[in-house]
Design a protein around this motif. Structure first.
Motif, PDB file in Angstrom:
ATOM      1  N   THR A   1      -4.355   0.682  -2.601  1.00  0.00           N
ATOM      2  CA  THR A   1      -4.319   1.725  -1.599  1.00  0.00           C
ATOM      3  C   THR A   1      -3.652   0.971  -0.544  1.00  0.00           C
ATOM      4  O   THR A   1      -3.462  -0.387  -0.532  1.00  0.00           O
ATOM      5  CB  THR A   1      -5.885   2.182  -1.151  1.00  0.00           C
ATOM      6  OG1 THR A   1      -6.221   0.626  -0.456  1.00  0.00           O
ATOM      7  CG2 THR A   1      -6.636   2.461  -2.358  1.00  0.00           C
ATOM      8  N   ASP A   2      -3.121   1.620   0.340  1.00  0.00           N
ATOM      9  CA  ASP A   2      -2.326   1.166   1.622  1.00  0.00           C
ATOM     10  C   ASP A   2      -3.267   0.215   2.363  1.00  0.00           C
ATOM     11  O   ASP A   2      -2.787  -0.613   2.820  1.00  0.00           O
ATOM     12  CB  ASP A   2      -1.956   2.478   2.701  1.00  0.00           C
ATOM     13  CG  ASP A   2      -0.988   3.322   1.960  1.00  0.00           C
ATOM     14  OD1 ASP A   2      -0.254   3.015   0.989  1.00  0.00           O
ATOM     15  OD2 ASP A   2      -0.467   4.250   2.537  1.00  0.00           O
ATOM     16  N   GLN A   3      -4.535   0.523   2.381  1.00  0.00           N
ATOM     17  CA  GLN A   3      -5.607  -0.297   3.122  1.00  0.00           C
ATOM     18  C   GLN A   3      -5.603  -1.697   2.447  1.00  0.00           C
ATOM     19  O   GLN A   3      -5.702  -2.792   3.124  1.00  0.00           O
ATOM     20  CB  GLN A   3      -6.758   0.603   3.012  1.00  0.00           C
ATOM     21  CG  GLN A   3      -7.622   0.286   4.294  1.00  0.00           C
ATOM     22  CD  GLN A   3      -8.993   0.819   3.982  1.00  0.00           C
ATOM     23  OE1 GLN A   3      -9.237   1.681   3.056  1.00  0.00           O
ATOM     24  NE2 GLN A   3      -9.842   0.771   4.995  1.00  0.00           N
TER      25      GLN A   3
ATOM     26  N   TRP B   1       0.559  -3.859  -7.472  1.00  0.00           N
ATOM     27  CA  TRP B   1       0.618  -4.100  -6.040  1.00  0.00           C
ATOM     28  C   TRP B   1       0.751  -2.293  -5.543  1.00  0.00           C
ATOM     29  O   TRP B   1       0.153  -1.889  -4.790  1.00  0.00           O
ATOM     30  CB  TRP B   1       1.806  -4.533  -5.648  1.00  0.00           C
ATOM     31  CG  TRP B   1       2.149  -4.626  -4.214  1.00  0.00           C
ATOM     32  CD1 TRP B   1       3.128  -3.927  -3.618  1.00  0.00           C
ATOM     33  CD2 TRP B   1       1.624  -5.122  -3.257  1.00  0.00           C
ATOM     34  NE1 TRP B   1       3.178  -4.072  -2.322  1.00  0.00           N
ATOM     35  CE2 TRP B   1       1.978  -5.077  -2.026  1.00  0.00           C
ATOM     36  CE3 TRP B   1       0.289  -6.089  -3.241  1.00  0.00           C
ATOM     37  CZ2 TRP B   1       1.625  -5.423  -0.683  1.00  0.00           C
ATOM     38  CZ3 TRP B   1      -0.198  -6.749  -1.823  1.00  0.00           C
ATOM     39  CH2 TRP B   1       0.491  -6.271  -0.619  1.00  0.00           C
ATOM     40  N   ARG B   2       1.672  -1.718  -6.532  1.00  0.00           N
ATOM     41  CA  ARG B   2       1.713  -0.319  -6.134  1.00  0.00           C
ATOM     42  C   ARG B   2       0.318   0.574  -6.445  1.00  0.00           C
ATOM     43  O   ARG B   2       0.272   1.570  -6.035  1.00  0.00           O
ATOM     44  CB  ARG B   2       3.037   0.456  -7.042  1.00  0.00           C
ATOM     45  CG  ARG B   2       4.315  -0.501  -6.387  1.00  0.00           C
ATOM     46  CD  ARG B   2       5.508   0.297  -7.024  1.00  0.00           C
ATOM     47  NE  ARG B   2       6.549  -0.123  -6.323  1.00  0.00           N
ATOM     48  CZ  ARG B   2       7.872  -0.613  -6.923  1.00  0.00           C
ATOM     49  NH1 ARG B   2       8.137  -0.464  -8.107  1.00  0.00           N
ATOM     50  NH2 ARG B   2       8.708  -0.754  -5.855  1.00  0.00           N
TER      51      ARG B   2
ATOM     52  N   ARG C   1      -3.368  -2.980   0.621  1.00  0.00           N
ATOM     53  CA  ARG C   1      -2.039  -3.910   0.517  1.00  0.00           C
ATOM     54  C   ARG C   1      -1.977  -4.321   1.882  1.00  0.00           C
ATOM     55  O   ARG C   1      -1.559  -5.550   2.021  1.00  0.00           O
ATOM     56  CB  ARG C   1      -0.745  -2.801   0.272  1.00  0.00           C
ATOM     57  CG  ARG C   1      -0.622  -2.519  -1.115  1.00  0.00           C
ATOM     58  CD  ARG C   1       0.938  -2.079  -1.353  1.00  0.00           C
ATOM     59  NE  ARG C   1       0.877  -0.467  -0.953  1.00  0.00           N
ATOM     60  CZ  ARG C   1       0.839   0.388  -1.656  1.00  0.00           C
ATOM     61  NH1 ARG C   1       0.423   0.272  -2.764  1.00  0.00           N
ATOM     62  NH2 ARG C   1       0.417   1.651  -0.939  1.00  0.00           N
ATOM     63  N   ALA C   2      -2.448  -3.681   2.896  1.00  0.00           N
ATOM     64  CA  ALA C   2      -2.187  -4.077   4.357  1.00  0.00           C
ATOM     65  C   ALA C   2      -3.126  -5.228   4.592  1.00  0.00           C
ATOM     66  O   ALA C   2      -2.789  -6.393   5.211  1.00  0.00           O
ATOM     67  CB  ALA C   2      -2.505  -2.796   5.264  1.00  0.00           C
TER      68      ALA C   2
END
Ligand code: 173
Length: 325
Positions: A246-248, A242-243, A250-251
């Motif tokens: 990318t932010d994208q 999960w970490r 995960r979103a």
């Protein structure tokens, strides 16, 4: 080679293949090894399979869910360990199947709020933190909300006394059925049919949905009403995986997870269809009313919480505040 040795080798080979599996199609696209605790095409995994399809058919995104399989590739009670350690990236698995690793996980069945209500109230963040800490996974989605658990029997009962009955369980039903006097034996779903056929058990716990998937209606005579608890099957993502997204990414997965959860708003309707189909198959309803009904439901929650609090006093107390009314 003995059957047991053969099984051992099949297990080892499967896990080795899984470990080799982490692939990146290109620098930005990530492929996540995904395993389910339930057979492909079964009722319990229906909405999850829609989610996998939706993510994989979406060409605008850079996440792929590589669906490896169900209980045929990994014993369902071992899936929690596999997602915690990163042998798989994504697991579709109930809390009840990994209580050996995180006793409090099974408490989500006691939630009186839907996942979308938990998200709105802010309780969700704290639940997610508990799973980060306790399981090294990101709790991405809570599925099967509003699907209820039931008691199925091959012998009739006329009240809440289950003494003399031997019932197939998982941790979901253990404290409750024992409290009502039953003897219990734990099996994964794949062994329920044989246990019934051989008369090893006089009944079993299972959701209202899904008994036709493995032909259990042939071995079932009665269903006790009311149902109890909510079914909970989580979509867990290994925390390191999960970490690494990318932010994208995960979103995007979070957005699709919310979409997945909302599919469960159809459960009241699906549950009535399941009841009608069971009736047609000749399964009789044993309806507990009045005081017996009250005892049944109250005992379910009291015994359920007592077991959780005994095994995880601090986390259990906190979770109880978050998910009870
Ligand atoms: O009965 C079971 O195997 C069980 O605990 C369960 C949990 C969630 C969905 C389906 C079954």
């Amino acid at each position: 080679m003995s059957n047991r040795t053969l099984h051992h080798w099949i297990g080892t080979i499967t896990i080795s293949i899984l470990l080799l599996g982490m692939t990146t199609a290109n620098a930005n696209e990530v492929s996540l090894r995904t395993v389910s605790a339930f057979a492909k095409g079964s009722s319990i995994s229906d909405t999850f399979e829609q989610f996998v399809k939706r993510v994989n058919e979406d060409e605008t995104t850079q996440v792929e869910l590589d669906f490896i399989g169900g209980p045929e590739v990994m014993p369902p009670f071992q899936l929690g360990n596999a997602v915690r350690s990163g042998v798989v990236d994504v697991a579709f698995v109930p809390g009840a199947f990994y209580t050996n690793l995180m006793p409090v996980a099974d408490a989500l069945k006691l939630s009186e709020y839907s996942p979308w209500e938990l998200r709105d109230s802010g309780a969700w963040e704290e639940i997610v933190q508990m799973w980060h800490q306790g399981m090294n996974v990101h709790y991405l989605a809570f599925t099967n909300y509003g699907n209820t658990f039931q008691l199925y029997l091959t012998k009739p009962v006329d009240n809440t006394d289950l003494s003399g009955l031997k019932l197939r369980i998982t941790p979901v039903y253990r404290a409750f059925f024992r409290e009502l006097g039953a003897t219990v034996v734990q099996t994964p779903p794949g062994q329920v049919y044989t246990a019934l056929e051989r008369g090893v058990v006089d009944g079993y716990g299972w959701p209202i949905q899904g008994i036709f998937d493995l032909g259990w209606q042939e071995q079932t005579d009665y269903r006790v009403e009311p149902g109890f608890y909510t079914v909970e099957v989580g979509v867990l993502v290994n925390l390191d995986t999960w970490r690494s997204l990318t932010d994208q990414q995960r979103a995007y997965l979070t957005k699709q997870a919310k979409w997945l959860e909302l599919l469960d708003r159809k459960n009241p309707k699906i549950n009535s269809h399941a009841r009608a189909r069971q009736k047609e198959a000749g399964i009789e309803t044993i309806r507990l009313d009045g005081e017996a009904r009250e005892t049944f439901v109250t005992t379910a929650y009291e015994a359920g919480w007592a077991e959780i609090l005994q095994q995880a006093p601090d986390k259990g107390t906190r979770l109880r505040k978050l998910i009870s009314k």
